[in-house]
Write an enzyme that holds these catalytic residues in place. Structure first.
Site, short mmCIF file in Angstrom:
data_model
loop_
_atom_site.label_atom_id
_atom_site.label_comp_id
_atom_site.label_asym_id
_atom_site.label_seq_id
_atom_site.Cartn_x
_atom_site.Cartn_y
_atom_site.Cartn_z
N ASN A 61 -4.93 -2.72 11.15
CA ASN A 61 -5.00 -3.58 9.97
C ASN A 61 -3.60 -4.00 9.54
O ASN A 61 -2.65 -3.22 9.62
CB ASN A 61 -5.80 -2.93 8.83
N GLU A 63 -1.78 -5.79 6.33
CA GLU A 63 -2.00 -6.21 4.95
C GLU A 63 -0.95 -7.21 4.48
O GLU A 63 0.05 -7.46 5.17
CB GLU A 63 -2.04 -4.97 4.05
N CYS A 72 -8.36 -6.95 8.87
CA CYS A 72 -8.82 -5.63 9.34
C CYS A 72 -8.39 -5.39 10.79
O CYS A 72 -8.16 -6.33 11.56
CB CYS A 72 -10.34 -5.56 9.29
N GLU A 74 -10.23 -4.35 13.24
CA GLU A 74 -11.21 -4.83 14.22
C GLU A 74 -10.99 -6.28 14.57
O GLU A 74 -11.01 -6.68 15.75
CB GLU A 74 -12.64 -4.66 13.67
N CYS A 111 -16.30 -3.33 8.39
CA CYS A 111 -16.75 -4.07 7.20
C CYS A 111 -17.67 -5.22 7.63
O CYS A 111 -17.79 -5.54 8.82
CB CYS A 111 -15.55 -4.58 6.40
N CYS A 114 -16.08 -8.09 9.67
CA CYS A 114 -15.80 -7.68 11.06
C CYS A 114 -17.09 -7.61 11.87
O CYS A 114 -17.11 -7.96 13.05
CB CYS A 114 -15.07 -6.33 11.09
N1 THU Z 1 -10.04 -2.06 6.93
C1 THU Z 1 -10.08 -2.21 8.28
O1 THU Z 1 -9.07 -2.50 8.93
N2 THU Z 1 -11.27 -2.04 8.89
C2 THU Z 1 -12.41 -1.66 8.28
O2 THU Z 1 -13.44 -1.56 8.94
C3 THU Z 1 -12.42 -1.37 6.83
C4 THU Z 1 -11.18 -1.75 6.10
C5 THU Z 1 -8.74 -2.21 6.26
C6 THU Z 1 -8.60 -3.41 5.38
C7 THU Z 1 -7.52 -2.95 4.44
O3 THU Z 1 -6.26 -3.16 5.05
C8 THU Z 1 -7.73 -1.45 4.32
O4 THU Z 1 -8.51 -1.09 5.44
C9 THU Z 1 -8.44 -1.01 3.04
O5 THU Z 1 -9.63 -1.71 2.87
#
Ligand code: THU
Length: 161
Positions: A61, A63, A72, A74, A111, A114
């Site tokens: 991920n 940000e 994310c 994925e 999520c 994704c």
């Molecule tokens: N996140 C992911 O990378 N994958 C997921 O399946 C759930 C959430 C990340 C997004 C964000 O950077 C952090 O986790 C908190 O939500």
């Protein structure tokens, strides 16, 4: 009136019980958490895919101070894999996460956004993706692909009706 019952089969197992090929993808996802840029959530997610031909690609991920601009693990991984290897189907996807307290004990599920991208990837290559969610206590193996995690899916077929 009638009811529709939609069932999801998930294999629950310990990491040690995974097949060696699955362990390899899971290990790549776990390693990928180290490259996560999660300065805001401190929630480091790693993902890895095995492509047709055996190549393993990993991502994490990423940000952004403008929160919705982040992505994310994925989707970072799938988009990278599909942009670098557009002719290779995605066979397996593994997801792992850790916080400041270490790796998560329970499997981390993808999520909703994704899940929709995983669906599109399955459609694109006409292959079911084996999805492995890693946790230190247990792992979930979803052998039937995204339809198990995203029932009543919306895909391109509706656009042409
Ligand atoms: N996140 C992911 O990378 N994958 C997921 O399946 C759930 C959430 C990340 C997004 C964000 O950077 C952090 O986790 C908190 O939500």
């Amino acid at each position: 009136m009638k009811e529709m019952v939609l069932q999801t089969k998930v294999v629950v197992c310990a990491y040690e019980e995974l097949m060696p090929e699955d362990k390899e993808v899971v290990d790549a996802a776990r390693a990928a958490t180290a490259n996560s840029y999660a300065v805001y959530s401190k929630f480091n997610v790693g993902a890895a895919v095995r492509l047709e031909g055996g190549v393993i690609v990993k991502g994490s991920n990423q940000e952004n101070a403008a929160y919705p601009s982040g992505l994310c693990a994925e989707r970072t991984t799938l988009f990278w894999a599909n942009s670098q290897y557009p002719d290779r189907a995605v066979l397996t996807l593994a997801i792992a996460a850790r916080t400041e307290n270490g790796e998560l004990a329970m499997p981390i599920p993808p999520c909703g956004a994704c899940r929709q991208v995983i669906l599109e990837t399955e459609k694109r290559y006409n292959r079911t993706i084996r999805i492995i969610l890693y946790g230190t206590r247990e792992c979930y193996v979803v052998e039937d692909g995204i339809k198990a995690l995203l029932p009543l899916t919306f895909d391109a077929s509706f656009l042409n009706e």
